[in-house]
Design a protein around this motif. Structure first.
Motif, PDB file in Angstrom:
ATOM      1  N   CYS A  73       0.120 -10.023   8.560  1.00 44.35           N
ATOM      2  CA  CYS A  73      -0.765  -9.079   7.872  1.00 44.35           C
ATOM      3  C   CYS A  73      -1.209  -9.590   6.727  1.00 44.35           C
ATOM      4  O   CYS A  73      -0.445 -10.370   5.857  1.00 44.35           O
ATOM      5  CB  CYS A  73       0.131  -7.846   7.766  1.00 44.35           C
ATOM      6  N   THR A 132      -1.025  -8.138   4.092  1.00 43.70           N
ATOM      7  CA  THR A 132       0.061  -7.844   3.077  1.00 43.70           C
ATOM      8  C   THR A 132       1.236  -8.809   2.841  1.00 43.70           C
ATOM      9  O   THR A 132       1.472  -8.993   1.640  1.00 43.70           O
ATOM     10  CB  THR A 132       0.939  -6.540   3.659  1.00 43.70           C
ATOM     11  N   HIS A 146       6.181  -7.597   9.234  1.00 44.52           N
ATOM     12  CA  HIS A 146       6.559  -5.959   9.227  1.00 44.52           C
ATOM     13  C   HIS A 146       5.929  -5.592  10.677  1.00 44.52           C
ATOM     14  O   HIS A 146       5.053  -4.438  10.576  1.00 44.52           O
ATOM     15  CB  HIS A 146       6.034  -5.426   8.169  1.00 44.52           C
ATOM     16  N   CYS A 185       1.142  -2.414  12.373  1.00 40.02           N
ATOM     17  CA  CYS A 185       0.368  -2.246  10.919  1.00 40.02           C
ATOM     18  C   CYS A 185      -1.008  -2.249  11.065  1.00 40.02           C
ATOM     19  O   CYS A 185      -1.576  -1.145  10.549  1.00 40.02           O
ATOM     20  CB  CYS A 185       0.789  -3.392   9.887  1.00 40.02           C
TER      21      CYS A 185
HETATM   22 ZN   LIG Z   1       0.499  -4.754   7.309  1.00 39.68          ZN
END
Ligand SMILES: [Zn+2]
Ligand SMILES: [Zn+2]
Length: 329
Positions: free
Chosen positions: A38, A40, A60, A147
């Motif tokens: 991701c 992030t 995640h 996510c």
């Molecule tokens: Zn994410």
């Protein structure tokens, strides 16, 4: 276990062998089959998100099967397939948690940030924050739901009943949200980096009514917009494309500064808001919807040890759809 480990921000991940983690009270130990990559994760690697656990296992969007349950953990049978999202723990007692907003809990712990994540062969997770996964998605296909899909869905819900929806930044989240939006009868207008013809083509293939460059005008006024790109300059751009009363949803956890803009762009009851994290309710609802539509995730798979390549491709905008690490074990 093998793990791709972040020793410090700014450093590439290190291929490491660590002791298997042990499940604590209320936790499950998982054999990791797949883990999504991701944006992030890039923000953690770059130090945009402060005070990560170090050294850290990122990741995640974990798809795994239960190997062992810790004391008091009875929710999942051994062998059950579960997903682990970004929200790894919340306190359950604060005002946010007690009002259905555990995504805003001040004491929340996030997977692959304050808790070790899924760039590894094993992971532990609090069983209360895991999701059973819908059938019909193999491990690789399920990972991006956790996510990209989930935060995208929360963002989409916050646009209300907008019919003409602008999406700025067409990556993993956008490719899922577009399918949900189309299913709900909305029209999607996809904005990509200028010159990203393949990205625009990808958006059209997924059902976008229009796709073009983010530095040009929208072909018609928009009822709402979601910004997935971490580019603050897109906020006034998106506001300028909205009808009165429209909302701009900023879906990323980090964004470059938003430049000053004239008040008339906000006037007319236009709204700018962010989306932070997820609640377990979001996850349950989205996974039900994703199974029903059904959402088709487009995945670019990398073996675990190529995590640095996956991050580099994501950074360069080379990935189509979602990058996912897989573990052969
Ligand atoms: Zn994410
Ligand atoms: Zn709380």
């Amino acid at each position: 276990m093998r793990a791709m480990l972040l020793d410090a921000p700014g450093r590439p991940l290190r291929d490491a062998v660590l002791a298997d983690p042990r499940p604590g009270a209320g936790e499950v130990l998982l054999r990791v089959h797949a883990c999504g990559v991701c944006r992030t994760d890039l923000h953690v690697v770059d130090g945009d998100l402060e005070h990560p656990k170090l050294p850290l296992v990122l990741g995640h969007e974990i798809v795994g099967t239960v190997l062992e349950s810790g004391t008091g953990a009875t929710r999942f049978a051994t062998g059950a397939r579960v997903g682990v999202p970004w929200l790894g723990w919340s306190c359950g007692r604060c005002g946010y948690c007690r009002s259905g907003r555990e995504n805003l809990c001040d004491r929340a712990q996030f997977t692959g940030y304050q808790r070790d994540g899924g760039y590894a062969e094993r992971a532990v997770a609090d069983e209360r924050f895991c999701f059973p996964l819908p059938d019909g998605f193999d491990d690789l296909a399920a990972a991006p739901l956790l996510c990209a899909g989930l935060i995208g869905y929360r963002s989409l819900v916050l646009t209300g009943d907008a019919e003409r929806l602008g999406i700025y930044g067409f990556g993993a989240a956008a490719h899922i949200v577009t399918q949900v939006a189309r299913y709900e009868g909305r029209r999607v207008f996809a904005f990509t980096r200028p010159g990203d013809e393949p990205g625009q083509q990808f958006a059209r293939e997924l059902g976008a009514a229009w796709a073009g460059a983010s530095d040009g005008p929208a072909p018609e006024p928009l009822d709402a917009a979601i910004i997935f790109a971490p580019v603050g300059a897109l906020v006034p751009t998106a506001l300028a494309a909205l009808v009165k009363g429209g909302t701009v949803v900023c879906a990323g956890i980090h964004m470059s500064d938003i430049p000053a803009f004239p008040y008339h762009l906000l006037w007319g009851e236009r709204v700018v808001r962010s989306v932070a994290n997820l609640t377990r309710g979001d996850g349950t609802e989205f996974l039900r919807v994703a199974g029903k539509i059904p959402v088709r995730t487009m995945v670019e798979a990398y073996p675990l040890e190529r995590a640095n390549d996956a991050l580099a491709d994501l950074r360069a905008g080379r990935s189509r759809g979602a990058a996912v690490l897989h573990c052969a074990q």
